[in-house]
Design a protein around this motif. Structure first.
Motif, mmCIF file in Angstrom:
data_model
loop_
_atom_site.group_PDB
_atom_site.id
_atom_site.type_symbol
_atom_site.label_atom_id
_atom_site.label_comp_id
_atom_site.label_asym_id
_atom_site.label_seq_id
_atom_site.Cartn_x
_atom_site.Cartn_y
_atom_site.Cartn_z
ATOM 1 N N SER A 58 -14.715 6.839 1.794
ATOM 2 C CA SER A 58 -13.907 7.530 0.792
ATOM 3 C C SER A 58 -13.169 8.739 1.365
ATOM 4 O O SER A 58 -12.111 9.114 0.855
ATOM 5 C CB SER A 58 -14.770 7.949 -0.391
ATOM 6 N N ARG A 89 -9.871 -4.609 0.410
ATOM 7 C CA ARG A 89 -10.753 -4.596 -0.762
ATOM 8 C C ARG A 89 -11.062 -3.167 -1.193
ATOM 9 O O ARG A 89 -11.103 -2.853 -2.386
ATOM 10 C CB ARG A 89 -12.032 -5.363 -0.450
ATOM 11 N N ASP A 92 -8.123 -1.934 -3.033
ATOM 12 C CA ASP A 92 -7.986 -2.636 -4.314
ATOM 13 C C ASP A 92 -9.025 -2.184 -5.331
ATOM 14 O O ASP A 92 -8.708 -1.999 -6.509
ATOM 15 C CB ASP A 92 -8.072 -4.156 -4.106
ATOM 16 N N ILE A 93 -10.263 -2.012 -4.898
ATOM 17 C CA ILE A 93 -11.333 -1.585 -5.813
ATOM 18 C C ILE A 93 -11.024 -0.231 -6.437
ATOM 19 O O ILE A 93 -11.303 0.005 -7.611
ATOM 20 C CB ILE A 93 -12.691 -1.543 -5.077
ATOM 21 N N THR A 94 -10.432 0.651 -5.652
ATOM 22 C CA THR A 94 -10.124 1.991 -6.144
ATOM 23 C C THR A 94 -8.819 2.053 -6.920
ATOM 24 O O THR A 94 -8.467 3.094 -7.467
ATOM 25 C CB THR A 94 -10.052 2.995 -4.977
ATOM 26 N N GLY A 95 -8.076 0.948 -6.960
ATOM 27 C CA GLY A 95 -6.798 0.922 -7.660
ATOM 28 C C GLY A 95 -5.633 1.384 -6.806
ATOM 29 O O GLY A 95 -4.481 1.335 -7.235
ATOM 30 N N LEU A 96 -5.907 1.834 -5.593
ATOM 31 C CA LEU A 96 -4.844 2.323 -4.717
ATOM 32 C C LEU A 96 -3.973 1.185 -4.191
ATOM 33 O O LEU A 96 -2.816 1.399 -3.842
ATOM 34 C CB LEU A 96 -5.440 3.114 -3.543
ATOM 35 N N ASP A 98 -2.648 -1.056 -5.870
ATOM 36 C CA ASP A 98 -1.548 -1.268 -6.806
ATOM 37 C C ASP A 98 -0.490 -0.179 -6.712
ATOM 38 O O ASP A 98 0.635 -0.364 -7.173
ATOM 39 C CB ASP A 98 -2.077 -1.311 -8.242
ATOM 40 N N ILE A 99 -0.843 0.958 -6.139
ATOM 41 C CA ILE A 99 0.052 2.108 -6.083
ATOM 42 C C ILE A 99 0.735 2.235 -4.726
ATOM 43 O O ILE A 99 1.918 2.531 -4.642
ATOM 44 C CB ILE A 99 -0.744 3.402 -6.381
#
Length: 111
Positions: A58, A89, A92-96, A98-99
Motif C-alpha cells: 500500500s 489486481r 483493481d481491488i483498490t479501485g485505482l 478504473d481511475i
C-alpha cells in the motif's frame, strides 16, 4: 529489498523503469525520484514500466496516487505499464485501476 530506478527524458515525456520491491522501505526512494519532475514541469507525461517489480504494498500505491494527482494537476498524464497480474489486481481491488491509465503491455518504454 532493493529498488532500481532508470529514468530517461524525451521531450515532454519521462520514461521510468522500476525493478525490485516497492514497500515501506523503498517507496521513499521512488517518490524522491519521481515527484520532482512531476512537480516542476507542466504538461509532462510520465510512463512507469513496472514489468520488473516483484512486489508492491500500500505504500507503493500511495506513491502512485500522489504522483497521479500531481501530474494531472499540471496537465500531464501518468501511464503505468508492464504490470503483472498480481500488481494489476492490487490496483483493481483498490479501485485505482478504473481511475489510472494502466496497461499490461510495455510500449516504447525504457530499454
Amino acid at each position: 529489498m532493493n529498488l532500481s530506478i532508470d529514468m530517461q527524458e524525451r521531450e515532454n515525456e519521462l520514461f521510468v523503469k522500476v525493478a525490485g520491491e516497492i514497500d515501506a522501505y523503498t517507496a521513499p526512494k521512488l517518490k524522491e525520484s519521481l515527484h520532482p519532475s512531476a512537480e516542476t514541469e507542466n504538461d509532462k507525461d510520465i510512463v512507469v514500466d513496472l514489468s520488473e517489480v516483484s512486489y508492491m504494498d500500500s505504500t507503493g500505491l500511495g506513491v502512485f496516487v500522489g504522483l497521479f494527482k500531481t501530474v494531472n494537476a499540471r496537465g500531464g498524464q501518468l501511464k503505468l505499464v508492464g504490470l503483472s497480474d498480481r500488481l494489476r489486481r492490487l490496483f483493481d481491488i483498490t479501485g485505482l485501476g478504473d481511475i489510472m491509465n494502466i496497461n499490461s503491455k510495455v510500449e516504447g518504454g525504457v530499454e
